[in-house]
Design an enzyme around this catalytic site. Structure first.
Site, mmCIF file in Angstrom:
data_model
loop_
_atom_site.group_PDB
_atom_site.id
_atom_site.type_symbol
_atom_site.label_atom_id
_atom_site.label_comp_id
_atom_site.label_asym_id
_atom_site.label_seq_id
_atom_site.Cartn_x
_atom_site.Cartn_y
_atom_site.Cartn_z
ATOM 1 N N GLN A 32 0.657 6.517 1.100
ATOM 2 C CA GLN A 32 1.359 7.601 1.804
ATOM 3 C C GLN A 32 2.808 7.704 1.367
ATOM 4 O O GLN A 32 3.437 8.751 1.536
ATOM 5 C CB GLN A 32 1.307 7.353 3.330
ATOM 6 C CG GLN A 32 -0.085 7.380 3.912
ATOM 7 C CD GLN A 32 -0.705 8.779 3.900
ATOM 8 O OE1 GLN A 32 -0.004 9.793 3.836
ATOM 9 N NE2 GLN A 32 -2.018 8.846 3.937
ATOM 10 N N ASP A 69 0.876 -1.174 0.000
ATOM 11 C CA ASP A 69 0.000 0.000 0.000
ATOM 12 C C ASP A 69 0.915 1.228 0.000
ATOM 13 O O ASP A 69 1.504 1.578 1.027
ATOM 14 C CB ASP A 69 -0.900 -0.034 1.239
ATOM 15 C CG ASP A 69 -1.759 1.225 1.349
ATOM 16 O OD1 ASP A 69 -1.597 2.138 0.508
ATOM 17 O OD2 ASP A 69 -2.578 1.297 2.282
ATOM 18 N N CYS A 72 -8.992 6.241 9.803
ATOM 19 C CA CYS A 72 -9.278 4.954 9.135
ATOM 20 C C CYS A 72 -8.244 3.897 9.528
ATOM 21 O O CYS A 72 -7.791 3.112 8.689
ATOM 22 C CB CYS A 72 -9.319 5.109 7.612
ATOM 23 S SG CYS A 72 -10.559 6.255 7.050
HETATM 24 C C1 LIG Z 1 -2.122 4.209 3.979
HETATM 25 C C2 LIG Z 1 -3.376 4.456 3.221
HETATM 26 N N1 LIG Z 1 -3.882 3.481 2.464
HETATM 27 C C3 LIG Z 1 -5.003 3.635 1.749
HETATM 28 C C4 LIG Z 1 -5.686 4.832 1.780
HETATM 29 C C5 LIG Z 1 -6.936 4.976 0.967
HETATM 30 O O1 LIG Z 1 -6.779 5.966 0.025
HETATM 31 P P1 LIG Z 1 -8.029 6.450 -0.867
HETATM 32 O O2 LIG Z 1 -9.037 6.990 0.115
HETATM 33 O O3 LIG Z 1 -7.462 7.489 -1.740
HETATM 34 O O4 LIG Z 1 -8.519 5.271 -1.584
HETATM 35 C C6 LIG Z 1 -5.209 5.882 2.554
HETATM 36 C C7 LIG Z 1 -5.944 7.162 2.630
HETATM 37 O O5 LIG Z 1 -5.783 7.934 3.538
HETATM 38 C C8 LIG Z 1 -4.017 5.686 3.282
HETATM 39 O O6 LIG Z 1 -3.503 6.661 4.046
#
Ligand SMILES: Cc1ncc(COP(=O)(O)O)c(C=O)c1O
Length: 410
Positions: A202, A199, A367
């Site tokens: 960030q 992922d 989140c």
């Molecule tokens: C580490 C991480 N993964 C995934 C996401 C999800 O990103 P998105 O809302 O753009 O799909 C975020 C969003 O803050 C994030 O910080």
């Protein structure tokens, strides 16, 4: 070029807003970043001169639009140093990219009892899709725990990976700022016969990204966090893995044939891009990648290390035991996202008081509720810095926190 955040800030029209006579201090880029004029211009100019369907129609305008759209795909490939352009899939955002992997790769490769390893610092976007597979397929989840200073505790990684099919982890925590050892984790996953899903939501906006050097299998990220528009994200995956996966969504663009008795899939990347894609958004993301590359991701990372070190020392020296900064203090292993607890003031109150000085920070669980539980908090306040933030922004934050102290301290 000497890096000058004050000059860079002038590229971002919104950051020059003055609200109630005070300048705006935007410290919420981990949430979403602001957009430079070149991105705004690229999108409006594209819509004024070139916008048309992509990969469908035979007229010249459509072919120009398609070229621009596919040019964005190639720019993404180069930005992350992926081997092949057809491995770059445009999605709605990182969340959709991670869901695509969990759903499509997961359904093709996992069965009841199979193990997927996650970490305690994951965003819900890299937790919930796997929980869905627990319910749908009966897979098991294992979790890499954290050390006291918010890094991954890798001491039990070999046991956690034993027999696992996938290790899915963030390259940088959106709460703690921790940068994880991506290559080491990819190597460990492969050594155990598992795939490595990164992922990069960030990490990618703030660092040089090289999926080839990492040896990763999948990478997910969003355009809106890297100075591009919202509405478009990326899934990069190894061609061999993507080729072997069933499609995620069905409809136009992703088929080579449709009959009354079934369908066959298009080749990559169309196979995973059902329906009309985010065309103008791809053009905007391309402009953002060009903008960041011109400044240099190494310069951006160096600036963010400096500003993070300055923020940590300023807040600690000013507020001592009254402030708790989460995550590592060593800027070599962290990015510019700083979650904190300020006295007993609720994070939402901190955010509201800062807002009176036009300082935008996020307050909440970010989140990452499992991580919040580990931190012993329902929420934190989070200041996150980017290329357009300067030391003055840190000073403004430190000054304005004193107001929270006056108003809410118990
Ligand atoms: C580490 C991480 N993964 C995934 C996401 C999800 O990103 P998105 O809302 O753009 O799909 C975020 C969003 O803050 C994030 O910080």
């Amino acid at each position: 070029m000497t890096f000058n955040a004050a000059i860079i800030k002038k590229d971002f029209p919104l950051l020059n807003r003055v609200i109630n006579g005070k300048p705006l201090v935007y410290l919420d880029s981990a949430n979403t970043s602001q957009k430079p004029q070149v991105v705004i211009d690229a999108m409006s100019s594209f819509m004024e001169t070139t916008y048309a369907p992509t990969n469908r129609s035979a007229y010249q305008l459509a072919s120009e639009s398609t070229d621009a759209f596919e040019g964005a795909r190639e720019a993404v490939r180069a930005f992350i140093n992926a081997p092949r352009t057809n491995e770059v899939i445009f999605t709605k955002n990182a969340t959709e990219a991670l869901n695509l992997v969990a759903h499509s790769w997961g359904h093709a490769n996992l069965k009841s009892g199979d193990v997927v390893v996650l970490t305690h610092m994951e965003h819900h976007a890299n937790i919930v899709p796997w929980h869905m597979l627990v319910a749908e397929l009966g897979i098991q989840l294992r979790w890499v725990p954290l050390t006291g200073d918010g890094q991954l505790d890798l001491s039990t990684l070999p046991q956690l990976l034993n027999g696992a099919k996938a290790l899915s982890f963030t390259a940088m925590s959106n709460v703690l700022g921790t940068i994880t050892p991506v290559k080491q984790l990819c190597d460990a996953a492969h050594g155990a016969g598992a795939i490595a899903i990164v992922d990069g939501c960030q990490y990618v906006p703030h660092n040089i990204t090289d999926v080839t050097a990492w040896g990763a299998d999948f990478l997910a990220f969003s355009s809106h966090k890297l100075c591009g528009p919202s509405g478009i994200g990326v899934l990069w995956g190894r061609e061999t893995l993507l080729d072997a996966m069933p499609p995620f969504l069905g409809g136009g663009n992703m088929i080579s044939d449709v009959r009354l008795d079934g369908f066959s899939c298009a080749e990559l990347p169309a196979k995973f891009e059902a329906g009309t894609p985010p065309i103008t958004e791809a053009i905007g993301m391309h402009a953002a990648l060009r903008y960041l590359s011109d400044i240099g991701m190494d310069n951006i990372r160096a600036h963010e290390k400096e500003i993070t070190a300055y923020a940590i020392s300023t807040l600690n020296s000013r507020y001592g035991d009254d402030i708790t900064l989460h995550g590592p203090s060593d800027v070599e292993v962290r990015g510019a996202t700083l979650s904190f607890k300020f006295k007993n003031v609720h994070p939402h109150d901190v955010s509201q008081v800062l807002d009176q000085s036009n300082i935008c920070v996020r307050a909440g669980h970010h989140c990452a509720k499992p991580l919040m539980k580990i931190l012993g908090a329902n929420a934190t306040a989070r200041a996150s810095f980017y290329l357009y933030n300067s030391f003055e922004d840190v000073d403004a934050l430190a000054d304005a926190l004193a107001n929270a102290d006056d108003l809410f301290s118990l």
